[in-house]
Design a protein around this motif. Sequence first.
Motif, PDB file in Angstrom:
ATOM      1  N   ARG A  98     -37.491  24.675  40.691  1.00  0.00           N
ATOM      2  CA  ARG A  98     -36.407  25.562  40.267  1.00  0.00           C
ATOM      3  C   ARG A  98     -35.074  24.839  40.440  1.00  0.00           C
ATOM      4  O   ARG A  98     -34.904  24.056  41.377  1.00  0.00           O
ATOM      5  CB  ARG A  98     -36.359  26.843  41.092  1.00  0.00           C
ATOM      6  N   GLN A  99     -34.149  25.126  39.542  1.00  0.00           N
ATOM      7  CA  GLN A  99     -32.780  24.696  39.786  1.00  0.00           C
ATOM      8  C   GLN A  99     -32.188  25.533  40.914  1.00  0.00           C
ATOM      9  O   GLN A  99     -32.651  26.637  41.199  1.00  0.00           O
ATOM     10  CB  GLN A  99     -31.936  24.876  38.518  1.00  0.00           C
ATOM     11  N   GLU A 100     -31.147  24.997  41.554  1.00  0.00           N
ATOM     12  CA  GLU A 100     -30.479  25.758  42.606  1.00  0.00           C
ATOM     13  C   GLU A 100     -29.844  27.008  42.010  1.00  0.00           C
ATOM     14  O   GLU A 100     -29.174  26.950  40.980  1.00  0.00           O
ATOM     15  CB  GLU A 100     -29.393  24.907  43.278  1.00  0.00           C
ATOM     16  N   MET A 101     -30.093  28.158  42.640  1.00  0.00           N
ATOM     17  CA  MET A 101     -29.533  29.427  42.173  1.00  0.00           C
ATOM     18  C   MET A 101     -28.757  30.070  43.309  1.00  0.00           C
ATOM     19  O   MET A 101     -29.316  30.777  44.155  1.00  0.00           O
ATOM     20  CB  MET A 101     -30.647  30.336  41.659  1.00  0.00           C
ATOM     21  N   TYR A 102     -27.464  29.786  43.338  1.00  0.00           N
ATOM     22  CA  TYR A 102     -26.611  30.214  44.448  1.00  0.00           C
ATOM     23  C   TYR A 102     -26.538  31.736  44.529  1.00  0.00           C
ATOM     24  O   TYR A 102     -26.672  32.316  45.617  1.00  0.00           O
ATOM     25  CB  TYR A 102     -25.221  29.611  44.263  1.00  0.00           C
ATOM     26  N   ILE A 103     -26.310  32.388  43.404  1.00  0.00           N
ATOM     27  CA  ILE A 103     -26.189  33.839  43.422  1.00  0.00           C
ATOM     28  C   ILE A 103     -27.563  34.479  43.623  1.00  0.00           C
ATOM     29  O   ILE A 103     -27.759  35.298  44.523  1.00  0.00           O
ATOM     30  CB  ILE A 103     -25.545  34.354  42.121  1.00  0.00           C
ATOM     31  N   GLY A 104     -28.540  34.097  42.791  1.00  0.00           N
ATOM     32  CA  GLY A 104     -29.833  34.761  42.812  1.00  0.00           C
ATOM     33  C   GLY A 104     -30.645  34.516  44.065  1.00  0.00           C
ATOM     34  O   GLY A 104     -31.221  35.453  44.629  1.00  0.00           O
ATOM     35  N   GLN A 105     -30.701  33.279  44.536  1.00  0.00           N
ATOM     36  CA  GLN A 105     -31.552  32.961  45.671  1.00  0.00           C
ATOM     37  C   GLN A 105     -30.779  32.944  46.991  1.00  0.00           C
ATOM     38  O   GLN A 105     -31.203  33.560  47.963  1.00  0.00           O
ATOM     39  CB  GLN A 105     -32.256  31.613  45.448  1.00  0.00           C
ATOM     40  N   THR A 106     -29.644  32.267  47.015  1.00  0.00           N
ATOM     41  CA  THR A 106     -28.912  32.129  48.278  1.00  0.00           C
ATOM     42  C   THR A 106     -28.279  33.445  48.714  1.00  0.00           C
ATOM     43  O   THR A 106     -28.455  33.888  49.856  1.00  0.00           O
ATOM     44  CB  THR A 106     -27.831  31.044  48.155  1.00  0.00           C
TER      45      THR A 106
END
Length: 540
Positions: A98-106
Motif C-alpha cells: 500500500r502507499q502511505e495513507m496519512y489520513i486513512g491509516q495514520t
Amino acid sequence: MAVLVQVLPIVVAVAIVVRLLLSGRRPKNLPPGPPTLPVIGNLHLMPKRDAHLQFEKWAKEYGPVYSLILGSKTLVVLSSDRAVKDLLDKKSNMYSHRQEMYIGQTLCSGDLRILMMGYDARWRMCRKLVHSLLNISAAKSYVPYQMLENKQMLYEMITQPERCMYNIRRYTNSLTTTMVFGWRSTTYDDPKMMQLFEGFSEFAELNQTGLAALVDFFPWMRWLPDFLLPVRAKAKELHRREKALYLGHWLRAKEEAKAGTIMRCFSEDLVAIQKAEGISDDQASYITGTLLEAGSDTTSSTLYAFVQAMLLYPEVQKKAQAIIDEVIGPNRMPTMEDERDLQYIRAIVKESLRWMPTTIMGAVPHAVTQDDWYNGFLIPKNAGVVNNVWAINMDPARHPNPRRFDPDRFKDDLQSLADAAANPDASKRDQFTFGAGRRICPGIHVAERSLFLGVSRMLWAFDISPVLDAQGKPILPDPDRLTQGFVCQPEEFQVKITPRSEARRQMVIEEWHAAEKEWLDPVTKQWRVCPLGPAKTRKA
C-alpha cells in the motif's frame, strides 16, 4: 567566498523552481494518461463524485493500462482482466503493498486497519488469522448462523417491508457479529450497528474525496496547522469514535471467552493466541473490527443492488421464481444443498456482483514494491495500482450490453466465486468485485453463501415490485445513482415487498418463530444454544 554566499541562495531558489516545474509531469516510459499540469499533475481532472465513470472514460481513451500523476504520487490504473491477472495475481509478491495513507491509516485508523496496512510481517500475521475464520471449511460451518439470520430478515420483510435496506443490513451485520464476536444484532435500531454503517460510510467518503486526498498527494501538507487543515481533526474524531466501538466489542468478547460463556466465533480463538502472537488489545480490536465492517457493508450492498435489479428487470424475477418453484416447490424454502440445482440463482448472484460492484474501483489501491515493466511501460516503485473494477465489469468485450442485468451471462459458469478469481484464464473470471492477488477479500466464501441464501429465499417468498405514484405509474430507481466513496451501493429507493401467497407468508412466520424457540433466549434474542457446539473453556 562572498560571491558564493550571494550566489548560493539563487542556485537553491532556481533548483526549487525547476523541481516544482518538473513535478506533476508524467515521467518518461510511464503508461499514457491525460495531460498534466506542473505541480498538480492530473489532480485538476479528478471528479468530485462518480469517479468510476471518469476512470472508465480514461480507460477507453488511453488503454487498459494508463497512469495518473496526482501531485507527488503516481497512480497506475488497470482496466482489463488480463492486466489484473498478469500483475496483481501473477506478481502478487510485488503488487500487494500500500502507499502511505496519512489520513486513512495514520489518523483515521491509528495505523491499525488491515485494509490499509503495508505488505509486511504484521499484515501477513493479521491476514493469516483472518483466513482461519473465513476459509472455505470455516465458511461452511457458519451456515447455521446464516440460516437463522436469514429467517429473521424474511420475517422482517413481512412485518416492516418499508425498511427493506435496513432489514438486509441487519441480516449481514448480525451474521458478522456472530461469526466474529459471538453475539447477534437483533435490531437495526441498535445504536452500535447504526454507528458502524454510518461511520464506515463517512470513512470511505472522507478518504476518496476533498482535502483528505490532497494531503496524501502532497505529504508536506500534513505539517500545516490545524486551522488550515480541518480534515485532520475530523479524521482524529472519526478514529476516536470508531476505536471506542471496536475496542468495546473486543473487550466484551475477550471477557466472555475467558469466562467460557462465548459462542463459537473468531474472537474465541484470537483470545487464545493473543499473548503468544504479541497482539495488543488495540490491534485485536481492529482485526475484529475490520472483519465486522467488511462483512456487514459489502454483502448488504450487493443484496440491495439485487433488489433494485428485480425492480428494473421483472422478467428476470419471473424466470427465477419459475425455476425455484420447479426445483423447490411451495412447501419448503431453498437451502445451501439446493445451490447446485439452482444455477440461475447462482447466476443472479454473480450478475449482481458484476452489475453493481460495491468496491467500484477496487477499494484501496495496491502499490508496487519495485520498478516493473509491463507491455513496454514502466510501473515505478511505490506507484499506486488500481484495480478498475467498474471498467472491467462493464467491458462490452467481456459482457455485451454491460448495463443490462442479464444472469444468462453466467448460465454455464459453474465455478465458485473463489475458483473464478483463481482461474488462470483471465477471461473466465466472473467479476472483479472481491479484488485480486494476495489482497483479495478473504470473506468471499462466506459472502457467496450469504448472497445465495438471501437471493433464493427472497425470490421464493416475495414479489419485488415498484411503488406507484399518485397517477398509478411505477416509481423506478435510477441504477446509475450510487452512494459515494470507495465502497458504494445504490442510493436508497422505494420498493414494495409482498408475500407471493398466504401459505408462503405463514411459512416465513412459522419458521422464524420455530427458530426463535429452538435457539434464542426469549428475552435477549441472543443465542441460547450454539449450533456449532459449546464454547471452549477459558481461564480468567
